[in-house]
Scaffold this active site. Structure first.
Site, PDB file in Angstrom:
ATOM      1  N   SER A   1     -30.698 -25.102 -54.109  1.00 44.93           N
ATOM      2  CA  SER A   1     -31.999 -24.838 -54.799  1.00 44.93           C
ATOM      3  C   SER A   1     -32.282 -23.837 -55.419  1.00 44.93           C
ATOM      4  O   SER A   1     -31.270 -22.854 -55.530  1.00 44.93           O
ATOM      5  CB  SER A   1     -33.226 -25.058 -53.598  1.00 44.93           C
ATOM      6  OG  SER A   1     -34.409 -24.828 -54.187  1.00 44.93           O
TER       7      SER A   1
ATOM      8  N   TYR B   1     -36.409 -22.406 -44.976  1.00 46.66           N
ATOM      9  CA  TYR B   1     -36.094 -23.057 -46.227  1.00 46.66           C
ATOM     10  C   TYR B   1     -34.858 -22.335 -47.281  1.00 46.66           C
ATOM     11  O   TYR B   1     -34.001 -22.814 -47.594  1.00 46.66           O
ATOM     12  CB  TYR B   1     -37.114 -23.820 -47.009  1.00 46.66           C
ATOM     13  CG  TYR B   1     -36.637 -24.537 -48.054  1.00 46.66           C
ATOM     14  CD1 TYR B   1     -36.149 -25.921 -48.084  1.00 46.66           C
ATOM     15  CD2 TYR B   1     -36.681 -24.449 -49.469  1.00 46.66           C
ATOM     16  CE1 TYR B   1     -35.772 -26.871 -49.374  1.00 46.66           C
ATOM     17  CE2 TYR B   1     -36.141 -24.968 -50.580  1.00 46.66           C
ATOM     18  CZ  TYR B   1     -35.731 -26.153 -50.527  1.00 46.66           C
ATOM     19  OH  TYR B   1     -35.194 -27.068 -51.638  1.00 46.66           O
TER      20      TYR B   1
ATOM     21  N   LYS C   1     -30.874 -22.671 -47.694  1.00 46.77           N
ATOM     22  CA  LYS C   1     -30.369 -23.052 -49.040  1.00 46.77           C
ATOM     23  C   LYS C   1     -29.398 -22.104 -49.772  1.00 46.77           C
ATOM     24  O   LYS C   1     -28.461 -22.447 -50.344  1.00 46.77           O
ATOM     25  CB  LYS C   1     -31.419 -23.385 -50.210  1.00 46.77           C
ATOM     26  CG  LYS C   1     -32.377 -24.617 -49.758  1.00 46.77           C
ATOM     27  CD  LYS C   1     -31.318 -25.751 -50.006  1.00 46.77           C
ATOM     28  CE  LYS C   1     -32.150 -27.095 -49.751  1.00 46.77           C
ATOM     29  NZ  LYS C   1     -31.338 -28.413 -50.016  1.00 46.77           N
TER      30      LYS C   1
END
Length: 281
Positions: free
Chosen positions: A172, A185, A189
């Protein structure tokens, strides 16, 4: 009806299950390649499965719910694409093994592994460091890190038998430019960038390439809370050089390229698809 169609298709495994994809107007760079695509019944995963099949691959899709698998298979077979599917929960080893076994039973080989994994429990990553419970850290690192590594491990022996292959997965833009309030998160990532580099080194002697795609703000169910709010959407556009949000289709040509022989000298790379989102030097 969709379930019956999928079961009928799998029941013919003893015969040739490689349907001839029709209606293609461009060169088919993935002709006779076999691709496994996880989380592939909607949004980016579905679009990836569709594009790989359009480019000539025989694709095995997967998702946690049988009804979603059946619907995706029926839709894509209806387009004349070579498509089968099975249930796979990426957090369960037995499901990985079944996914690999299904592909081997139907096609005898695996050339491509495309991992479009997203943590489905959205409430477990919208936190700052001080708000984040241990469960949220475990869930994000398990799904966005460990599960990918172990899934790749399960596929590598079959790719070796084929003489090599291509692995791709999604990181991401948050790996380069962390999103405020998404601590678990962001970290998970970022870990994928290290996994990409590490596996590229380890698997290159086996003629297996590993590359990573890092999407920016793409219109998916994951980012719905941003683009469904017009004020937030306009604010996000201000950070982009290309003044629009991305669509799942914006990544497809790159994914197909990375899986193809045109990218045979590329491994360990992360490609940003973020509309010019500032992310690195």
């Amino acid at each position: 009806m969709h379930k019956a169609r999928l079961r009928g298709h799998c029941a013919r495994a003893g015969k040739s299950v490689r349907l001839a994809s029709s209606g293609m107007t461009r060169r088919d760079p993935l002709t006779n390649k076999v691709a496994l695509v996880t989380a592939s019944t909607d949004w980016i995963g579905f679009a990836v499965a569709q594009r790989l099949a359009q480019d000539g691959a025989h694709v095995v899709v997967s998702r946690r719910k049988q009804q979603n698998v059946d619907q995706a298979v029926a839709t894509l077979q209806g387009e004349g694409l070579s498509m089968t599917g099975t249930v796979c929960h990426v957090g369960k080893m037995k499901d990985w093994e079944r996914l690999v076994a299904t592909a081997m039973k139907l096609h005898g080989v695996i050339d491509i592994l495309s991992l479009s994994i997203t943590n489905s429990k959205r409430g477990l990553f919208w936190f700052t460091l001080l708000q984040t419970a241990e469960e949220a850290w475990d869930r994000n690192l398990d799904i966005n890190g460990k599960a990918l590594a172990l899934m790749i491990k399960a596929v590598v022996p079959e790719m070796e038998k084929r003489g090599g292959g291509s692995v791709g997965f999604l990181a991401s833009v948050a790996a380069f430019r962390p999103l405020p309030g998404f601590s678990p998160y962001n970290v998970s990532k970022t870990a994928l960038l290290g996994l990409n580099k590490t596996l590229a080194i380890e698997l290159a002697p086996r003629n297996i390439r590993v590359n990573c795609l890092a999407p920016g703000l793409i219109k998916t169910s994951f980012s719905r809370m941003l683009w469904m709010d017009k004020e937030k959407e306009e604010s996000m556009k201000e950070t982009l050089r290309i003044r629009r949000l991305g669509e799942p289709e914006d990544s497809l040509g790159i994914v197909s390229f990375l899986c193809s022989e045109d990218a045979s000298y590329l491994t360990g790379e992360t490609v940003m698809v973020g509309g010019g989102t500032p992310s690195r030097l």
